[in-house]
Scaffold this active site. Structure first.
Site, PDB file in Angstrom:
ATOM      1  N   CYS A  98       0.872  -1.182   0.000  1.00 45.57           N
ATOM      2  CA  CYS A  98       0.000   0.000   0.000  1.00 45.57           C
ATOM      3  C   CYS A  98       0.903   1.224   0.000  1.00 45.57           C
ATOM      4  O   CYS A  98       2.072   1.128  -0.396  1.00 45.57           O
ATOM      5  CB  CYS A  98      -0.971  -0.011   1.183  1.00 45.57           C
ATOM      6  SG  CYS A  98      -0.196   0.127   2.810  1.00 45.57           S
ATOM      7  N   ASN A 101       2.549   1.421   4.190  1.00 45.09           N
ATOM      8  CA  ASN A 101       2.794   0.129   4.840  1.00 45.09           C
ATOM      9  C   ASN A 101       2.572   0.181   6.350  1.00 45.09           C
ATOM     10  O   ASN A 101       3.309  -0.410   7.131  1.00 45.09           O
ATOM     11  CB  ASN A 101       4.219  -0.354   4.534  1.00 45.09           C
ATOM     12  CG  ASN A 101       4.470  -1.803   4.946  1.00 45.09           C
ATOM     13  OD1 ASN A 101       5.583  -2.164   5.353  1.00 45.09           O
ATOM     14  ND2 ASN A 101       3.460  -2.654   4.849  1.00 45.09           N
ATOM     15  N   CYS A 103      -1.108   0.487   7.396  1.00 48.00           N
ATOM     16  CA  CYS A 103      -2.535   0.169   7.591  1.00 48.00           C
ATOM     17  C   CYS A 103      -2.960  -1.044   6.768  1.00 48.00           C
ATOM     18  O   CYS A 103      -3.090  -2.149   7.279  1.00 48.00           O
ATOM     19  CB  CYS A 103      -3.412   1.365   7.240  1.00 48.00           C
ATOM     20  SG  CYS A 103      -3.348   2.724   8.440  1.00 48.00           S
ATOM     21  N   ARG A 104      -3.160  -0.841   5.471  1.00 42.80           N
ATOM     22  CA  ARG A 104      -3.762  -1.886   4.646  1.00 42.80           C
ATOM     23  C   ARG A 104      -2.852  -3.070   4.369  1.00 42.80           C
ATOM     24  O   ARG A 104      -3.251  -4.231   4.567  1.00 42.80           O
ATOM     25  CB  ARG A 104      -4.249  -1.276   3.323  1.00 42.80           C
ATOM     26  CG  ARG A 104      -5.387  -0.282   3.491  1.00 42.80           C
ATOM     27  CD  ARG A 104      -5.652   0.478   2.191  1.00 42.80           C
ATOM     28  NE  ARG A 104      -4.555   1.372   1.855  1.00 42.80           N
ATOM     29  CZ  ARG A 104      -4.461   2.041   0.705  1.00 42.80           C
ATOM     30  NH1 ARG A 104      -5.381   1.879  -0.227  1.00 42.80           N
ATOM     31  NH2 ARG A 104      -3.446   2.859   0.485  1.00 42.80           N
ATOM     32  N   SER A 105      -1.623  -2.799   3.914  1.00 39.72           N
ATOM     33  CA  SER A 105      -0.755  -3.927   3.551  1.00 39.72           C
ATOM     34  C   SER A 105      -0.301  -4.761   4.753  1.00 39.72           C
ATOM     35  O   SER A 105      -0.262  -5.994   4.647  1.00 39.72           O
ATOM     36  CB  SER A 105       0.445  -3.456   2.725  1.00 39.72           C
ATOM     37  OG  SER A 105       1.183  -2.453   3.370  1.00 39.72           O
ATOM     38  N   ASP A 223      -8.246   3.504   1.838  1.00 41.34           N
ATOM     39  CA  ASP A 223      -7.315   3.885   2.896  1.00 41.34           C
ATOM     40  C   ASP A 223      -8.112   4.376   4.101  1.00 41.34           C
ATOM     41  O   ASP A 223      -8.840   5.367   3.998  1.00 41.34           O
ATOM     42  CB  ASP A 223      -6.387   4.979   2.382  1.00 41.34           C
ATOM     43  CG  ASP A 223      -5.215   5.246   3.318  1.00 41.34           C
ATOM     44  OD1 ASP A 223      -5.319   4.910   4.514  1.00 41.34           O
ATOM     45  OD2 ASP A 223      -4.200   5.783   2.847  1.00 41.34           O
TER      46      ASP A 223
END
Length: 260
Positions: A98, A101, A103-105, A223
């Site tokens: 993301c 690096n 939150c999402r990934s 996000d």
């Protein structure tokens, strides 16, 4: 990571952003015109590894010197791969990416790692995550994401790092959380391939995370950085859906993983 922006959305004022959230976590970082832009493409040089000079042996016929002949045979035997090493299956490598690096990934890494472990396949996979910028390098993931994941029994322990050239060699799949992430990953590849030894078709490894979703219609993982708790829950819902399908897809295309 990048907040979803549209005409009806404005950047929140500093009073609405928690004090521990750095201002530079924003999609504006992707614009080279922005003063706080952090380039992802530093010039990297790798030191050349040199083997120590081989010891010299006296020039003589091995048949005349049995000890020397034994040394040669032992050396040849040690250089031959064992039967077990030849049949060992290399772990399937998956990288989630993301923006920052945090939150999402890292959540995708944690979710996929948890699913793989529950199926007893953790030794068959190499799982990691990265960001397209290096602003958060060395940091733990966002505490709100870690808390939301923990409520679902998923631990996120990864440390933020930027994507690097070797990722295009080391990973079999690179999953981008949104279309901008995918574009930035491909731009990085196109820059690095001229000064690094990278697979010519490495760009084919890059895919969108939501392309594996079966229960959701979203095409991107949003996000959640500037949103409330519901944003983090939505991200986890999408990731759990996509990761289940992702594993099924990998196993279907690589029968040796399940059977090895």
């Amino acid at each position: 990571m990048r907040p979803s922006l549209n005409n009806a959305t404005t950047r929140p004022s500093s009073s609405t952003v928690p004090p521990y959230l750095p201002f530079c976590h924003h999609s504006d970082l992707l614009s080279p015109k922005t003063s706080c832009f952090i380039p992802l493409f530093p010039s990297t040089k790798y030191p050349t590894l040199q083997n120590p000079k081989s010891p010299s042996y006296p020039h003589q016929d091995p048949s005349i010197s049995p000890a020397f002949g034994s040394l040669v045979k032992a050396s040849m035997a040690s250089s031959e791969p064992s039967a077990g090493a030849a049949t060992e299956t290399k772990p399937f490598s998956v990288l989630f990416v993301c923006l920052g690096n945090i939150c999402r990934s890292p959540a995708a890494e944690g979710v996929f790692r948890d699913i793989v472990k529950k199926k007893g396949l953790d030794s068959k996979f190499n799982i990691d995550s990265a960001g397209t910028i290096n602003y958060h390098e060395g940091n733990l993931s966002d505490p709100r994401m870690r808390a939301a994941s923990k409520r679902r029994g998923i631990e996120i322990t990864s440390i933020s790092r930027p994507i690097r050239p070797s990722d295009f060699r080391d990973f079999d799949l690179i999953l981008a959380m949104d279309k901008q992430n995918r574009e930035d990953i491909l731009k990085a590849f196109n820059r690095w391939k001229f000064r690094e030894t990278l697979p010519a078709d490495a760009h084919k490894k890059v895919r969108l995370m939501c392309s594996y979703c079966k229960k959701h219609d979203e095409t991107e993982v949003p996000d959640p950085y500037y949103g409330g708790p519901q944003g983090f829950e939505k991200v986890l819902d999408l990731l759990e859906d996509a990761c289940e399908s992702l594993l099924d897809n990998i196993l279907a295309e690589n029968s040796d993983i399940r059977g090895s």
